[in-house]
Scaffold this active site. Structure first.
Site, PDB file in Angstrom:
ATOM      1  N   GLY A  37      25.768 -43.287  -1.887  1.00 44.57           N
ATOM      2  CA  GLY A  37      24.827 -43.904  -2.821  1.00 44.57           C
ATOM      3  C   GLY A  37      24.855 -43.461  -4.029  1.00 44.57           C
ATOM      4  N   CYS A  43      18.767 -34.406  -4.980  1.00 42.59           N
ATOM      5  CA  CYS A  43      18.070 -33.449  -6.126  1.00 42.59           C
ATOM      6  C   CYS A  43      17.906 -34.380  -7.653  1.00 42.59           C
ATOM      7  CB  CYS A  43      19.096 -32.331  -6.261  1.00 42.59           C
ATOM      8  SG  CYS A  43      18.690 -31.544  -7.995  1.00 42.59           S
ATOM      9  N   GLY A 145      24.089 -33.114   2.889  1.00 42.34           N
ATOM     10  CA  GLY A 145      22.750 -32.866   2.403  1.00 42.34           C
ATOM     11  C   GLY A 145      21.633 -33.180   3.643  1.00 42.34           C
ATOM     12  N   SER A 146      20.610 -33.645   3.074  1.00 46.13           N
ATOM     13  CA  SER A 146      19.559 -33.545   4.116  1.00 46.13           C
ATOM     14  C   SER A 146      18.638 -34.748   3.941  1.00 46.13           C
ATOM     15  CB  SER A 146      18.504 -32.337   4.127  1.00 46.13           C
ATOM     16  OG  SER A 146      18.132 -32.085   2.695  1.00 46.13           O
ATOM     17  N   GLY A 271       9.048 -30.867   5.818  1.00 47.29           N
ATOM     18  CA  GLY A 271      10.707 -30.165   5.826  1.00 47.29           C
ATOM     19  C   GLY A 271      11.535 -31.445   6.155  1.00 47.29           C
ATOM     20  N   ASP A 312      22.674 -28.290   2.416  1.00 48.73           N
ATOM     21  CA  ASP A 312      21.586 -28.429   3.375  1.00 48.73           C
ATOM     22  C   ASP A 312      22.199 -28.826   4.650  1.00 48.73           C
ATOM     23  OD1 ASP A 312      19.954 -28.652   1.168  1.00 48.73           O
ATOM     24  OD2 ASP A 312      18.910 -30.418   1.093  1.00 48.73           O
ATOM     25  N   HIS A 321      20.172 -25.052  -5.841  1.00 44.39           N
ATOM     26  CA  HIS A 321      20.934 -23.785  -6.378  1.00 44.39           C
ATOM     27  C   HIS A 321      21.819 -23.165  -5.180  1.00 44.39           C
ATOM     28  CE1 HIS A 321      16.674 -22.995  -6.241  1.00 44.39           C
ATOM     29  NE2 HIS A 321      17.193 -21.700  -5.886  1.00 44.39           N
ATOM     30  N   HIS A 444       6.949  -8.001 -26.856  1.00 42.81           N
ATOM     31  CA  HIS A 444       5.538  -8.193 -27.028  1.00 42.81           C
ATOM     32  C   HIS A 444       5.132  -9.244 -27.932  1.00 42.81           C
ATOM     33  CE1 HIS A 444       1.018  -7.437 -26.559  1.00 42.81           C
ATOM     34  NE2 HIS A 444       1.199  -7.143 -27.836  1.00 42.81           N
TER      35      HIS A 444
HETATM   36  P1  NAI Z   1       8.979 -27.053   4.196  1.00 42.99           P
HETATM   37  O1  NAI Z   1       9.975 -27.010   5.140  1.00 42.99           O
HETATM   38  O2  NAI Z   1       9.367 -26.207   2.805  1.00 42.99           O
HETATM   39  O3  NAI Z   1       7.451 -26.829   4.336  1.00 42.99           O
HETATM   40  C1  NAI Z   1       6.670 -27.965   5.249  1.00 42.99           C
HETATM   41  C2  NAI Z   1       5.397 -27.402   5.641  1.00 42.99           C
HETATM   42  O4  NAI Z   1       4.684 -28.404   6.328  1.00 42.99           O
HETATM   43  C3  NAI Z   1       5.257 -25.945   6.157  1.00 42.99           C
HETATM   44  O5  NAI Z   1       4.311 -25.311   5.416  1.00 42.99           O
HETATM   45  C4  NAI Z   1       4.776 -26.182   7.449  1.00 42.99           C
HETATM   46  O6  NAI Z   1       3.939 -25.196   8.072  1.00 42.99           O
HETATM   47  C5  NAI Z   1       4.157 -27.557   7.399  1.00 42.99           C
HETATM   48  N1  NAI Z   1       4.133 -28.488   8.556  1.00 42.99           N
HETATM   49  C6  NAI Z   1       5.174 -28.868   9.275  1.00 42.99           C
HETATM   50  N2  NAI Z   1       4.758 -29.626  10.249  1.00 42.99           N
HETATM   51  C7  NAI Z   1       3.417 -29.909   9.925  1.00 42.99           C
HETATM   52  C8  NAI Z   1       2.440 -30.636  10.745  1.00 42.99           C
HETATM   53  N3  NAI Z   1       2.667 -31.516  11.879  1.00 42.99           N
HETATM   54  N4  NAI Z   1       1.115 -30.760  10.257  1.00 42.99           N
HETATM   55  C9  NAI Z   1       0.855 -29.861   9.138  1.00 42.99           C
HETATM   56  N5  NAI Z   1       1.662 -29.303   8.502  1.00 42.99           N
HETATM   57  C10 NAI Z   1       2.876 -29.122   8.963  1.00 42.99           C
HETATM   58  O7  NAI Z   1       9.149 -28.675   3.607  1.00 42.99           O
HETATM   59  P2  NAI Z   1       8.995 -29.594   2.279  1.00 42.99           P
HETATM   60  O8  NAI Z   1       7.907 -29.029   1.452  1.00 42.99           O
HETATM   61  O9  NAI Z   1       8.842 -31.036   2.855  1.00 42.99           O
HETATM   62  O10 NAI Z   1      10.272 -29.140   1.494  1.00 42.99           O
HETATM   63  C11 NAI Z   1      11.456 -29.620   2.497  1.00 42.99           C
HETATM   64  C12 NAI Z   1      12.918 -28.755   1.869  1.00 42.99           C
HETATM   65  O11 NAI Z   1      12.885 -29.272   0.379  1.00 42.99           O
HETATM   66  C13 NAI Z   1      12.368 -27.508   1.729  1.00 42.99           C
HETATM   67  O12 NAI Z   1      13.487 -26.775   2.381  1.00 42.99           O
HETATM   68  C14 NAI Z   1      12.203 -27.146   0.535  1.00 42.99           C
HETATM   69  O13 NAI Z   1      12.590 -25.718   0.008  1.00 42.99           O
HETATM   70  C15 NAI Z   1      13.023 -28.081  -0.245  1.00 42.99           C
HETATM   71  N6  NAI Z   1      12.273 -28.500  -1.587  1.00 42.99           N
HETATM   72  C16 NAI Z   1      12.638 -27.314  -2.617  1.00 42.99           C
HETATM   73  C17 NAI Z   1      11.990 -27.704  -3.589  1.00 42.99           C
HETATM   74  C18 NAI Z   1      11.818 -26.616  -4.814  1.00 42.99           C
HETATM   75  O14 NAI Z   1      12.653 -25.845  -4.752  1.00 42.99           O
HETATM   76  N7  NAI Z   1      10.826 -26.792  -5.492  1.00 42.99           N
HETATM   77  C19 NAI Z   1      11.158 -28.867  -4.099  1.00 42.99           C
HETATM   78  C20 NAI Z   1      11.157 -29.941  -2.831  1.00 42.99           C
HETATM   79  C21 NAI Z   1      11.965 -29.758  -1.879  1.00 42.99           C
END
Ligand code: NAI
Length: 466
Positions: A37, A43, A145-146, A271, A312, A321, A444
């Site tokens: 792609g 990212c 990746g994922s 997720g 991932d 990172h 400070h």
């Molecule tokens: P996540 O896996 O971090 O969180 C998913 C959330 O959805 C959890 O709180 C879970 O309890 C909730 N959940 C799961 N099934 C559900 C349901 N049926 N109904 C309601 N809630 C539900 O997933 P997210 O935010 O989609 O991120 C995916 C991946 O990408 C993660 O590993 C994250 O660390 C990474 N990522 C990191 C970022 C960053 O570092 N700022 C930004 C975006 C993604």
């Protein structure tokens, strides 16, 4: 017959793959990078970078609309142009994409556009529109990746039911946006669209938002984001969905009762799952774990000699990172060096405003692991710089081993927490104690003084806390 011979072929050009390719080239290995792609992977194209561009633009809008007047700045008729905002985001992505291409090739790597499929441990086929290329190689690094997880009863249609891939690129502001999942993606993109005027409702299965953080940080975050206009339904399970005209109606179970939530668009952010299909893993006999990830040993080696995997697509936090660090380490391992990643000290950040950042373990995890800890915290409302800058929403929490005082974790809710957490990461990387952090001189006035104060608080001797 091979078209090309390499020491290393990397499949996937996200932060894991392209960094592995650069490091391998630096170490004198003849390296190919295969991408089906866009260079830069999730990212750069649909994740970290475009979301940060939109977060920054909308933070400035929020400042102009809501906060400027507190500073005596009079702004009238503030409005925004979504297509310009999106255009800027695209320019940011394109600039960085060119940067990746330039870096990989200048360091000596060769980029192949096409789907990389492993044929055997020393052959990768690059499937292109006009035919296949065959790459012979001594080593293969899988960095594919994922992709977003789909809810079985709510398949993505790219229009009304979307993943983050589309939610960074809506061409108009949805009146009502439902977000399923209150973690990084849900909170970041929920914030973006709320600032642009959507009525955002976030539904989270667990009893709190940002559930990997400690309760005190989560409670304060929820209060702050509610003030910004987001609505939360925690401890709520989405059970079904129906399309009603232009709207999607979600059914959910909260406290034993059924509720319905109507929205123009639904962002599913529950997720991501490893991208382990279509790479030819079965042809070399690599079996996946129960979550579809590629099992590896401490040196990123799969069960097949000469084939490695990182990022991932393997276990661990799905963070750019972490993938980058693994990319450097795997190239060093292949070159016969001691590549290593310290998995205990990987920062994690949710880029809302204020941002939520952490490193190490939470107090809750310490309890679960039977580790006795002391904690100290400091509220930003008592920090001079935060008051001067009108960014007092937030706190810092330091978690230290009760016996040794070693820093085990730091959690921060603050404007700029993503930058502040770096100091905690460094202290922990060097095995620092809460006392080390408490005795480190911080300039400070800075918000970073809150870290020192929280560390002093571990022994109840905070200077600026009551
Ligand atoms: P996540 O896996 O971090 O969180 C998913 C959330 O959805 C959890 O709180 C879970 O309890 C909730 N959940 C799961 N099934 C559900 C349901 N049926 N109904 C309601 N809630 C539900 O997933 P997210 O935010 O989609 O991120 C995916 C991946 O990408 C993660 O590993 C994250 O660390 C990474 N990522 C990191 C970022 C960053 O570092 N700022 C930004 C975006 C993604």
């Amino acid at each position: 017959m091979s078209d090309h011979n390499f020491d290393v072929v990397v499949i996937g050009s996200g932060p894991g793959g392209y960094v592995a390719a650069i490091r391998a080239s630096q170490l004198g290995l003849k390296t190919a990078l295969v991408e089906k792609g866009n260079l830069g992977g999730t990212c750069l194209n649909v994740g970290c970078i475009p979301s940060k561009a939109l977060l920054h633009s909308t933070e400035m809008l929020h400042f102009a609309e809501k906060k400027a007047k507190n500073h005596g700045i009079k702004l009238e008729g503030v409005s925004f142009d979504l297509s310009t905002m999106m255009g800027r985001k695209t320019t940011v992505v394109e600039t960085l994409k060119q940067g990746v291409q330039m870096l990989v090739t200048k360091k000596g790597g060769t980029i192949f556009q096409g789907l990389g499929v492993i044929q055997n441990p020393d052959t990768v086929i690059v499937k292109q529109d006009d035919g296949d290329l065959t790459l012979s190689t001594k080593n293969i690094i899988i960095a594919t990746g994922s992709t977003p997880i789909e809810l079985p009863f709510l398949p993505y249609d790219g229009e009304k039911v979307v993943s983050s891939d589309q939610a960074i690129a809506f061409d108009s502001v949805p009146e009502e946006l439902a977000v399923i999942g209150a973690s990084a993606i849900g909170l970041e993109l929920g914030s973006v669209w709320a600032r642009l005027g959507s009525k955002v409702t976030v539904i989270e299965y667990l009893p709190k938002i940002a559930p990997t953080f400690d309760d005190d940080i989560c409670k304060l975050s929820e209060r702050v984001f509610k003030r910004q206009g987001l609505t939360f339904h925690t401890a709520t399970r989405v059970t079904g969905a129906e399309t009603a005209g232009e709207k999607v109606v979600l059914t959910a179970e909260k406290n034993g009762k059924e509720i319905t939530i109507e929205a123009d668009k639904v962002l599913v952010a529950v997720g991501r799952k490893a991208n382990s299909e279509g790479t030819g893993l079965d042809s070399v006999g690599i079996e996946l774990d129960d979550r579809g990830r590629i099992p590896i040993d401490a040196h990123f080696k799969t069960s097949v000699p000469g084939i490695y995997a990182i990022g991932d697509v393997v276990a661990g936090p799905m963070l750019a990172h972490k993938a980058e660090e693994e990319g450097v380490a795997v190239a060093e391992v292949i070159a016969g060096k001691a590549g290593h990643v310290n998995y205990d000290v990987i920062p994690g950040v949710i880029y809302t405003d204020p941002e939520i950042a952490s490193v190490g373990i939470s107090e809750q995890q310490a309890v679960e692991q039977g580790i006795a800890v002391k904690t100290g915290s400091f509220n930003l409302s008592a920090n001079g710089r935060a008051i001067a800058s009108d960014i007092t929403e937030g706190m810092v929490k330091v978690i230290a081993d009760a016996k040794t005082d070693r820093l085990l974790g730091v959690q921060i809710l603050a404007h700029g927490a993503s930058e502040l957490i770096a100091a905690a990461v460094t202290h922990m990387e060097y095995g620092g104690s809460a006392e080390d952090l408490a005795r480190t001189i911080h300039a400070h006035p800075t918000v970073s003084e809150s870290m020192k104060e929280a560390a002093l608080g571990v022994d109840g001797r905070g200077i600026h806390s009551i």
